[in-house]
Design a protein around this motif. Structure first.
Motif, short mmCIF file in Angstrom:
data_model
loop_
_atom_site.label_atom_id
_atom_site.label_comp_id
_atom_site.label_asym_id
_atom_site.label_seq_id
_atom_site.Cartn_x
_atom_site.Cartn_y
_atom_site.Cartn_z
N ALA A 5 1.13 -1.25 0.19
CA ALA A 5 0.04 -0.13 0.05
C ALA A 5 0.83 1.74 0.50
O ALA A 5 1.85 1.51 0.47
CB ALA A 5 -1.24 -0.23 1.13
N ALA A 6 0.57 2.30 -0.23
CA ALA A 6 1.11 3.28 -0.68
C ALA A 6 -0.36 4.47 -0.29
O ALA A 6 -1.42 4.27 -0.51
CB ALA A 6 1.77 4.48 -2.14
N ILE A 7 -0.17 5.08 1.04
CA ILE A 7 -1.36 6.17 1.69
C ILE A 7 -0.79 7.51 1.13
O ILE A 7 0.60 7.41 1.69
CB ILE A 7 -1.34 6.08 2.55
CG1 ILE A 7 -1.57 4.39 3.23
CG2 ILE A 7 -2.07 6.42 3.85
CD1 ILE A 7 -1.96 3.27 4.25
N ARG A 8 -1.71 8.39 1.39
CA ARG A 8 -1.91 9.86 1.26
C ARG A 8 -2.66 10.86 2.33
O ARG A 8 -3.94 10.17 1.75
CB ARG A 8 -1.55 10.59 -0.54
CG ARG A 8 -1.61 12.22 -0.44
CD ARG A 8 -1.73 12.86 -1.59
NE ARG A 8 -0.01 12.47 -2.11
CZ ARG A 8 0.28 11.92 -3.40
NH1 ARG A 8 -0.68 11.88 -4.42
NH2 ARG A 8 1.25 11.41 -3.93
N GLN A 9 -2.32 10.31 3.08
CA GLN A 9 -3.15 11.67 4.26
C GLN A 9 -3.46 12.79 4.30
O GLN A 9 -2.98 13.61 3.36
CB GLN A 9 -2.63 11.60 5.66
CG GLN A 9 -2.33 9.91 6.10
CD GLN A 9 -1.50 10.48 7.66
OE1 GLN A 9 -0.99 10.59 7.90
NE2 GLN A 9 -2.51 9.65 7.96
N ALA A 10 -4.59 13.87 4.67
CA ALA A 10 -4.57 15.00 4.21
C ALA A 10 -4.06 15.63 4.67
O ALA A 10 -2.88 15.39 5.65
CB ALA A 10 -5.78 15.21 5.38
N VAL A 43 -3.57 2.75 -2.45
CA VAL A 43 -3.38 1.93 -3.57
C VAL A 43 -3.22 1.09 -3.34
O VAL A 43 -1.99 1.00 -2.26
CB VAL A 43 -2.92 2.80 -4.64
CG1 VAL A 43 -2.69 2.02 -5.64
CG2 VAL A 43 -3.78 4.25 -5.20
N LEU A 44 -3.25 0.24 -3.29
CA LEU A 44 -3.19 -0.87 -3.15
C LEU A 44 -2.61 -2.11 -4.68
O LEU A 44 -3.35 -1.75 -5.13
CB LEU A 44 -3.72 -2.41 -2.54
CG LEU A 44 -4.14 -2.12 -1.24
CD1 LEU A 44 -5.80 -2.63 -0.88
CD2 LEU A 44 -3.75 -1.66 -0.52
N ALA A 45 -1.41 -2.49 -4.21
CA ALA A 45 -0.25 -2.67 -6.17
C ALA A 45 -0.20 -3.92 -5.57
O ALA A 45 0.16 -4.76 -4.37
CB ALA A 45 0.18 -1.96 -6.34
N ASP A 46 0.69 -5.14 -6.02
CA ASP A 46 1.19 -6.04 -6.53
C ASP A 46 3.11 -5.28 -6.12
O ASP A 46 3.32 -6.38 -5.64
CB ASP A 46 1.61 -7.08 -7.72
CG ASP A 46 2.27 -5.92 -8.60
OD1 ASP A 46 1.81 -4.55 -8.51
OD2 ASP A 46 1.60 -6.63 -9.94
N THR A 48 5.72 -2.83 -3.94
CA THR A 48 5.56 -1.13 -3.55
C THR A 48 5.32 0.28 -5.16
O THR A 48 5.17 1.33 -4.41
CB THR A 48 6.93 -1.12 -2.87
OG1 THR A 48 6.76 -1.65 -1.26
CG2 THR A 48 7.33 0.82 -1.92
N TRP A 49 6.75 0.00 -5.81
CA TRP A 49 7.03 1.18 -7.28
C TRP A 49 5.61 1.48 -7.68
O TRP A 49 5.30 2.64 -7.85
CB TRP A 49 7.83 1.06 -8.01
CG TRP A 49 7.88 1.24 -8.92
CD1 TRP A 49 8.93 2.35 -8.35
CD2 TRP A 49 7.53 1.95 -10.30
NE1 TRP A 49 9.03 3.57 -9.81
CE2 TRP A 49 7.77 3.03 -10.67
CE3 TRP A 49 6.76 0.75 -10.92
CZ2 TRP A 49 7.77 3.17 -11.79
CZ3 TRP A 49 6.18 1.51 -11.97
CH2 TRP A 49 7.14 2.62 -13.27
N ARG A 50 4.89 0.18 -7.78
CA ARG A 50 3.64 0.41 -8.53
C ARG A 50 2.62 1.50 -7.37
O ARG A 50 1.47 1.89 -8.05
CB ARG A 50 2.82 -1.06 -9.27
CG ARG A 50 3.71 -1.56 -9.94
CD ARG A 50 2.95 -2.86 -10.73
NE ARG A 50 3.89 -2.83 -11.92
CZ ARG A 50 4.41 -4.18 -12.38
NH1 ARG A 50 3.29 -5.38 -11.91
NH2 ARG A 50 5.13 -4.97 -13.57
N ALA A 51 2.57 1.27 -6.07
CA ALA A 51 1.93 1.26 -6.02
C ALA A 51 1.99 2.87 -5.63
O ALA A 51 1.22 4.01 -5.70
CB ALA A 51 1.54 0.52 -4.03
N ARG A 52 2.79 2.93 -5.30
CA ARG A 52 3.14 4.47 -4.93
C ARG A 52 3.44 5.51 -6.21
O ARG A 52 2.51 6.65 -6.57
CB ARG A 52 5.21 4.76 -4.30
CG ARG A 52 5.53 6.08 -5.14
CD ARG A 52 5.37 6.98 -3.54
NE ARG A 52 5.41 8.05 -3.26
CZ ARG A 52 5.05 8.13 -1.64
NH1 ARG A 52 4.32 7.92 -1.36
NH2 ARG A 52 5.72 10.00 -2.06
#
Length: 73
Positions: A5-10, A43-46, A48-52
């Protein structure tokens, strides 16, 4: 079968997610899901690079809430 997962917070404490068009991320290779939370988007991806990369393709709109006028100065 592990996902990353890559996460962006407010950007402001107390801010909330108003809207986001997740189509750019959903169409990318390896992306499994875009998760909308009250104060963040993930975003969940297979890998880290793709999630980001998919997260960077999004342009979320935020409501800064009561702290919109607060300044560190």
């Amino acid at each position: 079968g592990m996902l990353y997962a890559a996460i962006r917070q407010a950007p402001v404490i107390g801010g909330t997610l108003v809207s986001v068009d997740d189509a750019p991320a959903r169409g990318m290779r390896g992306v499994e899901k875009v998760v909308r939370l009250e104060t963040a988007i993930a975003v969940l991806a297979d890998n880290t690079w793709r999630a980001r990369t998919a997260l960077d393709a999004l342009s979320p709109q935020w409501d800064d809430g009561a702290n919109a006028g607060v300044s560190s100065s």
